[in-house]
Write an enzyme that holds these catalytic residues in place. Structure first.
Site, PDB file in Angstrom:
ATOM      1  N   GLY A   1       0.901  -1.137  -0.065  1.00 11.17           N
ATOM      2  CA  GLY A   1      -0.022  -0.009  -0.218  1.00 11.17           C
ATOM      3  C   GLY A   1       0.913   1.091  -0.078  1.00 11.17           C
ATOM      4  O   GLY A   1       1.853   1.035   0.554  1.00 11.17           O
TER       5      GLY A   1
ATOM      6  N   GLN B   1       3.096  10.127   0.734  1.00 11.44           N
ATOM      7  CA  GLN B   1       4.359   9.258   0.969  1.00 11.44           C
ATOM      8  C   GLN B   1       5.192   9.288  -0.059  1.00 11.44           C
ATOM      9  O   GLN B   1       6.609   9.153  -0.065  1.00 11.44           O
ATOM     10  CB  GLN B   1       4.156   7.547   1.163  1.00 11.44           C
TER      11      GLN B   1
ATOM     12  N   CYS C   1       5.345   0.059   7.470  1.00 10.71           N
ATOM     13  CA  CYS C   1       4.938   1.253   6.575  1.00 10.71           C
ATOM     14  C   CYS C   1       6.315   1.530   5.858  1.00 10.71           C
ATOM     15  O   CYS C   1       7.504   1.683   6.283  1.00 10.71           O
ATOM     16  CB  CYS C   1       4.761   2.442   7.407  1.00 10.71           C
ATOM     17  N   LEU C   2       6.022   1.985   4.358  1.00 10.39           N
ATOM     18  CA  LEU C   2       7.270   2.255   3.610  1.00 10.39           C
ATOM     19  C   LEU C   2       7.906   3.424   4.175  1.00 10.39           C
ATOM     20  O   LEU C   2       9.153   3.790   3.924  1.00 10.39           O
ATOM     21  CB  LEU C   2       6.847   2.370   2.132  1.00 10.39           C
TER      22      LEU C   2
ATOM     23  N   HIS D   1      -4.881   1.852   7.300  1.00 10.20           N
ATOM     24  CA  HIS D   1      -3.330   2.293   7.479  1.00 10.20           C
ATOM     25  C   HIS D   1      -3.452   3.328   6.452  1.00 10.20           C
ATOM     26  O   HIS D   1      -2.776   4.684   6.660  1.00 10.20           O
ATOM     27  CB  HIS D   1      -2.549   1.101   6.913  1.00 10.20           C
ATOM     28  N   GLU D   2      -3.666   3.382   5.159  1.00  6.39           N
ATOM     29  CA  GLU D   2      -3.481   4.341   4.127  1.00  6.39           C
ATOM     30  C   GLU D   2      -4.456   5.410   4.201  1.00  6.39           C
ATOM     31  O   GLU D   2      -3.778   6.547   4.059  1.00  6.39           O
ATOM     32  CB  GLU D   2      -3.713   3.721   2.611  1.00  6.39           C
TER      33      GLU D   2
ATOM     34  N   HIS E   1      -2.997   7.930   6.540  1.00  7.07           N
ATOM     35  CA  HIS E   1      -1.892   8.776   5.810  1.00  7.07           C
ATOM     36  C   HIS E   1      -2.484  10.106   5.332  1.00  7.07           C
ATOM     37  O   HIS E   1      -1.767  11.063   5.248  1.00  7.07           O
ATOM     38  CB  HIS E   1      -1.312   7.896   4.717  1.00  7.07           C
TER      39      HIS E   1
HETATM   40  C1  QAP Z   1       0.683  -0.621   4.687  1.00  6.10           C
HETATM   41  O1  QAP Z   1       2.623  -0.995   4.323  1.00  6.10           O
HETATM   42  C2  QAP Z   1       0.176  -1.822   5.584  1.00  6.10           C
HETATM   43  O2  QAP Z   1       9.545  -1.598   6.902  1.00  6.10           O
HETATM   44  C3  QAP Z   1       1.642  -0.817   3.678  1.00  6.10           C
HETATM   45  O3  QAP Z   1      11.590  -2.144   4.991  1.00  6.10           O
HETATM   46  C4  QAP Z   1       0.881  -2.513   6.445  1.00  6.10           C
HETATM   47  O4  QAP Z   1       3.372  -1.762   2.185  1.00  6.10           O
HETATM   48  C5  QAP Z   1      -1.365  -2.489   5.206  1.00  6.10           C
HETATM   49  C6  QAP Z   1       7.337  -2.007   3.923  1.00  6.10           C
HETATM   50  C7  QAP Z   1       0.449  -3.476   7.162  1.00  6.10           C
HETATM   51  C8  QAP Z   1      -1.648  -3.538   5.752  1.00  6.10           C
HETATM   52  C9  QAP Z   1      -0.876  -4.046   6.883  1.00  6.10           C
HETATM   53  C10 QAP Z   1       7.897  -1.962   4.875  1.00  6.10           C
HETATM   54  C11 QAP Z   1       8.624  -2.347   2.933  1.00  6.10           C
HETATM   55  C12 QAP Z   1       6.311  -2.267   3.424  1.00  6.10           C
HETATM   56  C13 QAP Z   1       9.234  -1.799   5.649  1.00  6.10           C
HETATM   57  C14 QAP Z   1       3.711  -1.613   3.441  1.00  6.10           C
HETATM   58  C15 QAP Z   1      10.072  -2.288   4.725  1.00  6.10           C
HETATM   59  C16 QAP Z   1       9.919  -2.732   3.245  1.00  6.10           C
HETATM   60  C17 QAP Z   1       5.098  -1.525   3.978  1.00  6.10           C
HETATM   61 CO    CO Z   2       2.340   3.472   5.800  1.00  2.05          CO
END
Ligand code: QAP
Ligand code: CO
Length: 173
Positions: free
Chosen positions: A45, A50, A95-96, A137-138, A141
């Site tokens: 996501g 972001q 989270c990215l 989550h999004e 943001h």
């Molecule tokens: C949000 O999160 C989310 O720390 C999206 O090193 C999170 O895509 C939705 C990511 C949990 C549902 C459940 C995070 C990639 C990606 C990191 C992500 C990383 C590399 C996070």
């Molecule tokens: Co995020």
């Protein structure tokens, strides 16, 4: 369009994103550029803020049962409004914009959503499981809220300490 991910503690992540009013080429270019950066960074996501665009747009690509992400499962959500929500679920979120950090976060289990697609058509969807969590989550943001804001005082303290250390080590290498 060249995009880079904005990372905590960058204050831009605290902006309240503005409603999308023009469903034009500029919006389409942004969405088209967001997708590869999300996939390349192993994201499921990504909200426009972001990548430094404070508009109410986000993309999602939830992996299938095999854990594979396919282009067909790309969801583009503009101007979302949650119309219903129920239940409770806990999931270890990341989270990215907060790389390498994961914590259990409590969310609603299911939700109903109204939104627009990239052409401005009104849509609705019902979500549960990981999709429901990712949407919440999004949408956070868009309000300038990060998942780390939902941690207890002591967990947040621990996070700040670990994250500062990580940033320092990253700078040194
Ligand atoms: C949000 O999160 C989310 O720390 C999206 O090193 C999170 O895509 C939705 C990511 C949990 C549902 C459940 C995070 C990639 C990606 C990191 C992500 C990383 C590399 C996070
Ligand atoms: Co995020």
């Amino acid at each position: 369009m060249k995009l880079t991910i904005v990372e905590y503690p960058d204050k831009r992540l605290r902006l309240k994103s503005k409603a999308v009013v023009s469903f034009d080429k500029k919006l389409h270019d942004l969405l088209d550029s967001m997708y590869p950066i999300m996939i390349d960074t192993n994201g499921i996501g990504l909200a426009a803020i972001q990548v430094a665009h404070p508009i109410r747009a986000l993309i999602l690509n939830i992996p299938d049962e095999e854990g594979e992400q396919s282009d067909e499962n790309l969801l583009e959500i503009i101007n979302p409004v949650i119309t219903d929500k129920a239940g409770e679920t806990v999931y270890q979120e990341g989270c990215l914009s907060v790389p390498k950090f994961y914590e259990d976060i409590k969310r609603f289990d299911t939700l109903s959503l109204n939104y627009q697609d990239r052409e401005g058509n009104t849509k609705s969807l019902e979500a549960d499981g990981l999709l429901s969590i990712a949407i919440q989550h999004e949408i956070d943001h868009l309000e300038g809220i990060l998942f780390i804001d939902k941690l207890s005082y002591s967990r947040r303290k621990k996070f700040e300490k670990e994250y500062k250390r990580m940033l320092k080590e990253r700078k040194e290498s």
